[in-house]
Design an enzyme around this catalytic site. Sequence first.
Site, mmCIF file in Angstrom:
data_model
loop_
_atom_site.group_PDB
_atom_site.id
_atom_site.type_symbol
_atom_site.label_atom_id
_atom_site.label_comp_id
_atom_site.label_asym_id
_atom_site.label_seq_id
_atom_site.Cartn_x
_atom_site.Cartn_y
_atom_site.Cartn_z
ATOM 1 N N CYS A 1 0.801 -1.222 0.000
ATOM 2 C CA CYS A 1 0.000 0.000 0.000
ATOM 3 C C CYS A 1 0.833 1.271 0.000
ATOM 4 C CB CYS A 1 -0.949 -0.010 1.199
ATOM 5 S SG CYS A 1 -2.317 -1.168 0.997
ATOM 6 N N ASP B 1 -8.692 -3.459 -5.261
ATOM 7 C CA ASP B 1 -7.388 -3.123 -4.687
ATOM 8 C C ASP B 1 -6.307 -4.014 -5.297
ATOM 9 O OD1 ASP B 1 -5.590 -1.813 -2.888
ATOM 10 O OD2 ASP B 1 -7.232 -1.668 -1.451
#
Length: 336
Positions: free
Chosen positions: A19, A69
Amino acid sequence: MSSETWTVKLTELASCGGCAAKYSAARLEELLKGFVPVEAENLLVGLAPSDDAAVYRLDDDRALIFTLDFFPPIVDDPRDYGAIAATNALNDVFAMGGSPLLALSIAAFPEDLPIEMLGAIFAAADEQVRAAGALLAGGHTIRDEEPKYGLAVVGTVHPDGVWPKGGAKAGDALFLTKPLGTGLIMTGYKQRLTGTQPLERATRWMRTLNKPAADLLRNSGPNAVTDVTGFGLFGHAYEMASRSEVALVLESERFPAIDGALDMARKGVRTSGDPRNRDFAAVHVTLDRVPDALVSLGYDPQTAGGLLVSLPRERGAALEAEFERAGLFLRRIGFV
């Protein structure tokens, strides 16, 4: 199988991983200002305001959660990479109060990457999807020099059971369901400043689904929930505070850290996402004699992080007792 078995190190093919590869939150805010929010009666959560996933109501009893994601590899072991990427995507559904139903792979890989490595990534992701109670039913793959993998996930939730990011209320207690520091440890390991034990601890946390924590939270009626990922604790706390029109008071001495993370912070280790998170949140954060290492922990981008929960204070003790009985991690870190 350990990463040493493979002839290719996935992290050497990526400029950044996990991330920490997220687009700058500050630039993302600026970008989204140019979009006219979609208005539809059954769109319960969209861009006005945005949240961890979109939610669309089908009828009085059912709503669909949509999320997406993906990111470059944060670890070298392909099975860990597939499991972590899948966990990170699935956790957005849990952050909205829902249950995953169906997932599709999003993949970009070099054509010369060993087919066995690709198989290991997909197999580990499939295992995580099944553990979350969903099915991996297909996907799309393209060629790219930098590997990227993730999921598009559809989940379900009762329309009245959606957990918003913006529902925190004055007097609430704030809890975290995972310790912090994945970015610091992964970067420190890449720089050869730490050994394999912190790496293994961070990997174990990143592979941990937020499903058990979310299942217990449903009985407690949280006012606001979000998962702490690429924008760090401070970035996601700022989002919760601004959407809820409240202030969050975080008690830095109670910040939970994965063993080894604070050592890396004290050595000056920072991820590539750290300065972007500071650009986004620092102007909204007031520090009162907080040690530099804990400040760095607060800005550290997390991959597949825990839930940040805002809950009526009087329910906090019961929640802590439930998590303890279940053998799950929970730490109170402040109040609204």
